[in-house]
Design a protein around this motif. Structure first.
Motif, short mmCIF file in Angstrom:
data_model
loop_
_atom_site.label_atom_id
_atom_site.label_comp_id
_atom_site.label_asym_id
_atom_site.label_seq_id
_atom_site.Cartn_x
_atom_site.Cartn_y
_atom_site.Cartn_z
N GLU A 57 -15.08 -20.23 -44.16
CA GLU A 57 -13.98 -20.48 -45.11
C GLU A 57 -13.85 -19.29 -46.05
O GLU A 57 -14.83 -18.83 -46.64
N ASP A 58 -12.62 -18.80 -46.19
CA ASP A 58 -12.32 -17.75 -47.16
C ASP A 58 -12.21 -18.39 -48.54
O ASP A 58 -11.57 -19.43 -48.72
N LEU A 59 -12.87 -17.78 -49.54
CA LEU A 59 -12.90 -18.33 -50.89
C LEU A 59 -11.85 -17.68 -51.77
O LEU A 59 -12.13 -17.15 -52.86
N LYS A 188 -9.87 -32.23 -51.49
CA LYS A 188 -8.83 -31.40 -52.09
C LYS A 188 -9.38 -29.99 -52.31
O LYS A 188 -10.35 -29.82 -53.06
N PRO A 189 -8.80 -28.96 -51.65
CA PRO A 189 -9.27 -27.59 -51.86
C PRO A 189 -9.24 -27.21 -53.33
O PRO A 189 -8.28 -27.52 -54.05
N GLY A 190 -10.29 -26.57 -53.80
CA GLY A 190 -10.40 -26.18 -55.19
C GLY A 190 -10.99 -27.26 -56.08
O GLY A 190 -11.35 -26.99 -57.22
N ILE A 205 -21.84 -35.92 -42.51
CA ILE A 205 -20.98 -35.38 -43.57
C ILE A 205 -21.76 -34.33 -44.36
O ILE A 205 -22.95 -34.50 -44.64
N THR A 206 -21.07 -33.23 -44.71
CA THR A 206 -21.70 -32.14 -45.46
C THR A 206 -20.75 -31.65 -46.54
O THR A 206 -19.55 -31.46 -46.28
N HIS A 207 -21.27 -31.45 -47.74
CA HIS A 207 -20.48 -30.89 -48.85
C HIS A 207 -20.17 -29.42 -48.56
O HIS A 207 -21.02 -28.66 -48.12
N VAL A 208 -18.91 -29.02 -48.79
CA VAL A 208 -18.48 -27.65 -48.53
C VAL A 208 -18.05 -26.94 -49.81
O VAL A 208 -18.41 -25.80 -50.05
N GLU A 209 -17.27 -27.61 -50.64
CA GLU A 209 -16.68 -26.94 -51.81
C GLU A 209 -16.62 -27.89 -52.99
O GLU A 209 -16.39 -29.09 -52.82
N GLY A 210 -16.81 -27.35 -54.19
CA GLY A 210 -16.69 -28.13 -55.41
C GLY A 210 -17.98 -28.18 -56.19
O GLY A 210 -19.07 -28.14 -55.61
N ALA A 211 -17.86 -28.26 -57.51
CA ALA A 211 -19.05 -28.27 -58.35
C ALA A 211 -19.85 -29.54 -58.19
O ALA A 211 -21.08 -29.55 -58.31
N SER A 212 -19.17 -30.66 -57.92
CA SER A 212 -19.86 -31.93 -57.75
C SER A 212 -19.89 -32.31 -56.28
O SER A 212 -19.01 -31.92 -55.50
N PHE A 213 -20.89 -33.08 -55.91
CA PHE A 213 -21.08 -33.48 -54.52
C PHE A 213 -20.45 -34.85 -54.28
O PHE A 213 -20.39 -35.69 -55.19
N ASP A 232 -20.03 -47.18 -43.88
CA ASP A 232 -20.43 -46.42 -45.08
C ASP A 232 -19.19 -46.16 -45.94
O ASP A 232 -18.09 -45.88 -45.42
N ILE A 233 -19.37 -46.21 -47.26
CA ILE A 233 -18.28 -45.94 -48.20
C ILE A 233 -18.48 -44.54 -48.78
O ILE A 233 -19.51 -44.26 -49.40
N ILE A 234 -17.50 -43.68 -48.56
CA ILE A 234 -17.54 -42.30 -49.05
C ILE A 234 -16.62 -42.18 -50.25
O ILE A 234 -15.50 -42.70 -50.23
N GLU A 235 -17.09 -41.52 -51.30
CA GLU A 235 -16.22 -41.21 -52.44
C GLU A 235 -16.13 -39.70 -52.56
O GLU A 235 -17.14 -39.01 -52.73
N LEU A 236 -14.89 -39.19 -52.45
CA LEU A 236 -14.67 -37.75 -52.37
C LEU A 236 -13.38 -37.39 -53.10
O LEU A 236 -12.33 -37.97 -52.82
N ALA A 237 -13.48 -36.46 -54.05
CA ALA A 237 -12.31 -36.00 -54.81
C ALA A 237 -11.56 -37.17 -55.44
O ALA A 237 -10.32 -37.21 -55.47
N GLY A 238 -12.32 -38.17 -55.95
CA GLY A 238 -11.71 -39.29 -56.64
C GLY A 238 -11.12 -40.35 -55.73
O GLY A 238 -10.48 -41.29 -56.20
#
Length: 247
Positions: A57-59, A188-190, A205-213, A232-238
């Motif tokens: 991934e390009d940052l 959500k990117p960013g 599932i693996t965390h890729v981007e973001g300050a929080s996991f 399984d219940i996933i919570e991601l980007a709200g």
């Protein structure tokens, strides 16, 4: 194990084994692969390694990231891909993908004796056998040493269950998405991004981007790949979503 070879103008500089799940590339010293060149952004790109797969991934770099001459934002790396960063080249080499390709190639070369057509005359038969033995040394083995076909009564292997995600909250609540790709990107990117990898023995599932996991069943993940279980219940980007398996 997968690795990268770093080169410039055809000169090999070093080899970097991909032993971490997140390998960062950039000009700043804290990166796993530091390239001290003004054409490279401070934090230029990241490679996420999940089991035998790697995801580039390009940052939001200033000059961009290219793979095999094409600009990319996100890219699923294949064995032999060349990542281009200014004058530098990072070649991706995957032993697992090499072995898989070789195994697939060898499977296409198997010809069982019962599948060989019968020739009309003895001369044709001799010529056909000579060509077959020259190209297929395995057929010269005694019949007792050749691999036998499985019994006709053997049960076929059960088809693996398909994974899917159902959105539980937010504007898209109720929508479903089947996880048919090797890597599916969520979030959500960013803000917060994760990938779900589909492997023969399950989904991860693996965390890729973001300050929080992201979290699974209320428990925050770490940098490691986490196996997903049915419901399984996933919570991601709200957003909350449910992972489940379909027949």
């Amino acid at each position: 194990m997968s690795k990268l070879t770093l080169s410039m103008d055809g000169l090999l500089l070093k080899e970097i084994p991909l032993v971490k799940e997140r390998t960062t590339i950039g000009r700043k010293p804290h990166n796993d692969i530091q390239i001290d060149n003004l054409a490279i952004s401070g934090e230029h790109a990241v490679i996420v390694t999940i089991l035998n797969d790697a995801f580039l991934e390009d940052l939001d770099s200033t000059n961009g990231t290219h793979v095999n001459g094409q600009p990319v934002k996100k890219h699923f790396l294949q064995n032999g891909d060349v990542i281009e960063l200014g004058k530098y080249r990072l070649k991706y080499l995957s032993e697992a993908q090499q072995q898989t390709s070789q195994a697939d190639f060898e499977k296409t070369m198997i010809i069982r004796p019962g599948m060989m057509p019968k020739a009309a005359g003895s001369g044709d038969t001799a010529a056909m056998m000579a060509e077959t033995q020259a190209a297929m040394p395995a057929l010269q083995q005694p019949a007792a040493e050749r691999p036998r076909d499985p019994p006709l009564t053997a049960e076929p292997p059960a088809a693996p269950l398909r994974g899917a995600i159902q959105i539980l909250t937010g504007a898209n609540a109720g929508k479903e998405m089947e996880l048919t790709k090797t890597l599916s990107t969520l979030g959500k990117p960013g803000v917060q991004v994760a990938v779900i990898a589909r492997r023969p023995h399950g989904y991860f599932i693996t965390h890729v981007e973001g300050a929080s996991f992201p979290s699974v069943n209320g428990k925050l993940l770490d940098a490691q790949a986490h196996p997903l279980l049915d419901h399984d219940i996933i919570e991601l980007a709200g957003v909350k979503m449910e992972f489940f398996l379909k027949d």
